[in-house]
Design an enzyme around this catalytic site. Structure first.
Site, PDB file in Angstrom:
ATOM      1  N   LYS A   1       3.303   0.852   3.133  1.00  0.00           N
ATOM      2  CA  LYS A   1       2.951  -0.182   4.115  1.00  0.00           C
ATOM      3  C   LYS A   1       2.931  -1.520   3.398  1.00  0.00           C
ATOM      4  O   LYS A   1       2.577  -1.578   2.222  1.00  0.00           O
ATOM      5  CB  LYS A   1       1.554   0.084   4.688  1.00  0.00           C
ATOM      6  CG  LYS A   1       1.473   1.312   5.549  1.00  0.00           C
ATOM      7  CD  LYS A   1       0.072   1.429   6.151  1.00  0.00           C
ATOM      8  CE  LYS A   1      -0.191   2.838   6.601  1.00  0.00           C
ATOM      9  NZ  LYS A   1      -1.582   3.237   6.526  1.00  0.00           N
TER      10      LYS A   1
ATOM     11  N   GLU B   1      -8.237  -5.512   4.920  1.00  0.00           N
ATOM     12  CA  GLU B   1      -8.104  -5.146   3.510  1.00  0.00           C
ATOM     13  C   GLU B   1      -6.937  -5.874   2.844  1.00  0.00           C
ATOM     14  O   GLU B   1      -7.015  -6.242   1.676  1.00  0.00           O
ATOM     15  CB  GLU B   1      -7.949  -3.622   3.382  1.00  0.00           C
ATOM     16  CG  GLU B   1      -9.272  -2.915   3.653  1.00  0.00           C
ATOM     17  CD  GLU B   1      -9.130  -1.418   3.853  1.00  0.00           C
ATOM     18  OE1 GLU B   1      -8.615  -1.020   4.926  1.00  0.00           O
ATOM     19  OE2 GLU B   1      -9.518  -0.659   2.972  1.00  0.00           O
TER      20      GLU B   1
ATOM     21  N   ASN C   1       0.875  -1.173   0.000  1.00  0.00           N
ATOM     22  CA  ASN C   1       0.000   0.000   0.000  1.00  0.00           C
ATOM     23  C   ASN C   1       0.918   1.230   0.000  1.00  0.00           C
ATOM     24  O   ASN C   1       1.422   1.637   1.040  1.00  0.00           O
ATOM     25  CB  ASN C   1      -0.879  -0.036   1.249  1.00  0.00           C
ATOM     26  CG  ASN C   1      -1.893   1.085   1.282  1.00  0.00           C
ATOM     27  OD1 ASN C   1      -1.873   1.975   0.434  1.00  0.00           O
ATOM     28  ND2 ASN C   1      -2.783   1.052   2.265  1.00  0.00           N
TER      29      ASN C   1
ATOM     30  N   ARG D   1     -12.500  15.492   7.171  1.00  0.00           N
ATOM     31  CA  ARG D   1     -13.225  15.823   5.927  1.00  0.00           C
ATOM     32  C   ARG D   1     -14.671  16.164   6.241  1.00  0.00           C
ATOM     33  O   ARG D   1     -15.289  15.556   7.116  1.00  0.00           O
ATOM     34  CB  ARG D   1     -13.204  14.630   4.966  1.00  0.00           C
ATOM     35  CG  ARG D   1     -11.851  14.395   4.343  1.00  0.00           C
ATOM     36  CD  ARG D   1     -11.847  13.146   3.509  1.00  0.00           C
ATOM     37  NE  ARG D   1     -10.830  12.217   3.991  1.00  0.00           N
ATOM     38  CZ  ARG D   1     -10.752  10.956   3.641  1.00  0.00           C
ATOM     39  NH1 ARG D   1     -11.622  10.417   2.819  1.00  0.00           N
ATOM     40  NH2 ARG D   1      -9.786  10.183   4.120  1.00  0.00           N
TER      41      ARG D   1
ATOM     42  N   ASP E   1      -9.461  12.862  16.165  1.00  0.00           N
ATOM     43  CA  ASP E   1      -9.461  11.483  16.650  1.00  0.00           C
ATOM     44  C   ASP E   1     -10.645  11.254  17.587  1.00  0.00           C
ATOM     45  O   ASP E   1     -10.801  11.975  18.579  1.00  0.00           O
ATOM     46  CB  ASP E   1      -8.143  11.175  17.371  1.00  0.00           C
ATOM     47  CG  ASP E   1      -7.992   9.686  17.626  1.00  0.00           C
ATOM     48  OD1 ASP E   1      -8.899   9.079  18.255  1.00  0.00           O
ATOM     49  OD2 ASP E   1      -6.983   9.107  17.191  1.00  0.00           O
TER      50      ASP E   1
ATOM     51  N   HIS F   1     -13.056   2.526  -0.378  1.00  0.00           N
ATOM     52  CA  HIS F   1     -13.063   1.450   0.628  1.00  0.00           C
ATOM     53  C   HIS F   1     -13.704   0.172   0.096  1.00  0.00           C
ATOM     54  O   HIS F   1     -14.176  -0.667   0.882  1.00  0.00           O
ATOM     55  CB  HIS F   1     -13.846   1.850   1.896  1.00  0.00           C
ATOM     56  CG  HIS F   1     -13.279   2.998   2.660  1.00  0.00           C
ATOM     57  ND1 HIS F   1     -14.063   4.003   3.192  1.00  0.00           N
ATOM     58  CD2 HIS F   1     -12.012   3.312   2.988  1.00  0.00           C
ATOM     59  CE1 HIS F   1     -13.302   4.878   3.819  1.00  0.00           C
ATOM     60  NE2 HIS F   1     -12.049   4.484   3.705  1.00  0.00           N
TER      61      HIS F   1
ATOM     62  N   ARG G   1      -2.418  -1.981  -3.699  1.00  0.00           N
ATOM     63  CA  ARG G   1      -3.674  -1.275  -3.468  1.00  0.00           C
ATOM     64  C   ARG G   1      -3.678  -0.004  -4.309  1.00  0.00           C
ATOM     65  O   ARG G   1      -2.731   0.789  -4.260  1.00  0.00           O
ATOM     66  CB  ARG G   1      -3.786  -0.918  -1.999  1.00  0.00           C
ATOM     67  CG  ARG G   1      -5.047  -0.169  -1.731  1.00  0.00           C
ATOM     68  CD  ARG G   1      -5.129   0.324  -0.309  1.00  0.00           C
ATOM     69  NE  ARG G   1      -6.371   1.063  -0.164  1.00  0.00           N
ATOM     70  CZ  ARG G   1      -6.562   2.015   0.715  1.00  0.00           C
ATOM     71  NH1 ARG G   1      -5.607   2.332   1.554  1.00  0.00           N
ATOM     72  NH2 ARG G   1      -7.710   2.642   0.777  1.00  0.00           N
TER      73      ARG G   1
HETATM   74  P1  ADP Z   1      -7.907   5.105   8.724  1.00  0.00           P
HETATM   75  O1  ADP Z   1      -9.136   5.563   8.001  1.00  0.00           O
HETATM   76  O2  ADP Z   1      -6.802   6.128   8.723  1.00  0.00           O
HETATM   77  O3  ADP Z   1      -7.451   3.712   8.369  1.00  0.00           O
HETATM   78  P2  ADP Z   1      -8.792   3.944  11.229  1.00  0.00           P
HETATM   79  O4  ADP Z   1      -9.673   2.939  10.575  1.00  0.00           O
HETATM   80  O5  ADP Z   1      -7.632   3.459  12.011  1.00  0.00           O
HETATM   81  O6  ADP Z   1      -8.344   5.079  10.241  1.00  0.00           O
HETATM   82  O7  ADP Z   1      -9.726   4.796  12.205  1.00  0.00           O
HETATM   83  C1  ADP Z   1      -9.272   5.867  12.957  1.00  0.00           C
HETATM   84  C2  ADP Z   1     -10.332   6.230  13.994  1.00  0.00           C
HETATM   85  O8  ADP Z   1     -10.674   5.041  14.703  1.00  0.00           O
HETATM   86  C3  ADP Z   1      -9.857   7.244  15.008  1.00  0.00           C
HETATM   87  O9  ADP Z   1     -10.816   8.281  15.147  1.00  0.00           O
HETATM   88  C4  ADP Z   1      -9.716   6.474  16.303  1.00  0.00           C
HETATM   89  O10 ADP Z   1     -10.276   7.179  17.362  1.00  0.00           O
HETATM   90  C5  ADP Z   1     -10.515   5.213  16.093  1.00  0.00           C
HETATM   91  N1  ADP Z   1      -9.785   4.058  16.632  1.00  0.00           N
HETATM   92  C6  ADP Z   1      -8.837   3.345  16.006  1.00  0.00           C
HETATM   93  N2  ADP Z   1      -8.388   2.351  16.820  1.00  0.00           N
HETATM   94  C7  ADP Z   1      -9.045   2.462  17.985  1.00  0.00           C
HETATM   95  C8  ADP Z   1      -9.041   1.736  19.224  1.00  0.00           C
HETATM   96  N3  ADP Z   1      -8.245   0.697  19.416  1.00  0.00           N
HETATM   97  N4  ADP Z   1      -9.890   2.158  20.191  1.00  0.00           N
HETATM   98  C9  ADP Z   1     -10.735   3.193  19.987  1.00  0.00           C
HETATM   99  N5  ADP Z   1     -10.781   3.905  18.845  1.00  0.00           N
HETATM  100  C10 ADP Z   1      -9.964   3.560  17.859  1.00  0.00           C
END
Ligand code: ADP
Length: 399
Positions: A14, A384, A7, A241, A283, A180, A90
């Site tokens: 990655k 994925e 990726n 976004r 976050d 996605h 990817r």
């Molecule tokens: P990306 O779209 O960059 O792949 P992720 O699927 O990792 O992102 O999602 C990021 C969001 O998921 C963040 O807002 C974070 O708060 C939440 N998140 C990711 N891992 C955890 C976890 N172990 N516990 C709680 N929330 C999480």
């Protein structure tokens, strides 16, 4: 069969090395800060972590590093590069040209490069990654591209077309592509497996909720609508976004603040969403914590997101003429119990009922609806990389 899944981003790469016999990840890692100072390489394999600071001037160097440490005596998982049977790449956008995963050759790589306008941040590094792999591994190792957009190519015109003059579709290819797709397809299939039903008989809504979020209506195993659009900016609000907004707002702000397209793009993609509304974080762990401590803006973010997701679920139930299951996946969908509760509490009309106790689960496959719930609510961790590797295996085994 062992497959390397890549990726590649503009400054990062990655990877995972997957053993298809056991469908398990043998090693995963990251080359970070490619082409910038302070390059960083990380790998986790066999319970051993390695992290080293090393200059990574380009993607070819990154691929060489990956292969070096996959075959490393102490940290590696294979004894020779020849054990890698194929590579899966990817790719964010395959436009209308690539309705499915494809075995790469020079012409197809050029074609993916031509689609750069559709994914300016993502397609160029993916192409760089492909060329780097070929230059380092040689032409005999099959390289396969797997597109985030492919799964959504089954959307009918009513869902994929925008009400713009026709030439914008025919001349510029403007339409809903979604994103996605690999994740939506994977969790929809896992959902059918979990329910012990043929996916052809199921109407499923998959909610991929992470930093970027999208909702998809999967009818009989096919994507018939999805919330992301021409780009991944559309749909529900996300970490940074804005999601769906009145397009006239863009013109209005540009005019009021004299912003150029780059500045406006940054505002919509990087400064909006949860970050823009809360004013302090993108976050959702921070947002959830702040909401618990009484921060009203954080509560508003949770309310807005859950309202928007629930609205999509309602509209997709109508689009499919029914609903059997709702799947939650990705960082937020798998781990954020509050967001899941806020969403499900709005779904009473659909016949979905959340079991609060069962909802207390993070990062594992679990049904979280009550026994009486007419619609199954299921948390399914996405994978994925494995989904990409499965596509690669299917293509390579036909060569
Ligand atoms: P990306 O779209 O960059 O792949 P992720 O699927 O990792 O992102 O999602 C990021 C969001 O998921 C963040 O807002 C974070 O708060 C939440 N998140 C990711 N891992 C955890 C976890 N172990 N516990 C709680 N929330 C999480």
């Amino acid at each position: 069969m062992k497959i390397l899944v890549i990726n590649a981003g503009s400054s990062s790469l990655k990877y995972q090395c997957i053993d298809m016999q056991t469908e398990s990840c043998l090693a995963k890692g990251l080359c970070d800060r490619i082409g910038i100072d302070d390059g960083l390489f990380k790998q986790n394999a066999n319970g051993k972590n390695i992290e080293l600071k090393t200059d990574i001037p380009d993607h070819a160097t990154a691929i060489k590093l990956v292969l070096k440490y996959l075959t490393d005596k102490e940290y590696g998982v294979i004894s020779d590069v020849s054990e890698i049977n194929a590579v899966g790449h990817r790719v964010v956008n395959g436009g209308e040209v690539f309705p499915e995963s494809t075995l790469l050759d020079k012409k197809k790589i050029d074609k993916i490069e031509e689609l750069t306008d559709f994914a300016p941040l993502h397609n160029p590094p993916a192409v760089t990654g492909m060329r780097a792999c070929i230059s380092v591994m040689g032409e005999n190792v099959p390289q396969v591209a797997v597109f985030d957009t492919s799964f959504h190519q089954t959307m009918p015109d009513v869902a994929s077309l925008y009400a713009l003059p026709e030439k914008y579709h025919t001349q510029y290819g403007i339409r809903r592509f979604g994103a996605h797709g690999t994740s939506h397809k994977y969790v929809a299939n896992e959902c059918a497996k979990y329910l012990g039903r043929d996916i052809k008989d199921l109407k499923i809504i998959t909610c991929h909720l992470g930093n970027g979020s999208s909702i998809t209506a999967v009818d009989g195993g096919k994507s018939i609508d999805t919330s992301m659009g021409f780009t991944p900016l559309a749909g529900v609000m996300m970490g940074t976004r804005c999601g769906d907004i009145d397009p006239a707002i863009v013109l209005y702000i540009m005019e009021k603040e004299g912003l150029d397209t780059d500045e406006m793009n940054t505002l919509l993609n990087k400064k909006s969403g949860a970050l823009g509304v809360s004013g302090f974080s993108s976050d959702f762990r921070d947002i959830e914590e702040a909401a618990k401590n009484g921060n009203k803006k954080a509560t508003l973010v949770l309310d807005m997101l859950s309202y928007q997701v629930a609205k999509y679920i309602g509209s997709y139930a109508v689009a499919m003429g029914g609903l059997d299951a709702i799947v939650f996946t990705a960082g937020l969908g798998e781990n954020n119990t509050t967001v899941r509760k806020y969403i499900c509490d709005r779904l009473g009309y659909t016949g979905a009922v959340l079991d609060d106790e069962k909802n207390n689960v993070k990062g594992e496959l679990c049904e979280i609806s009550t026994a009486e719930s007419r619609v199954k609510l299921i948390v399914i961790p996405t994978n994925e990389e494995l989904a990409i590797a499965k596509d690669v295996q299917a293509i390579v085994s036909k060569i």
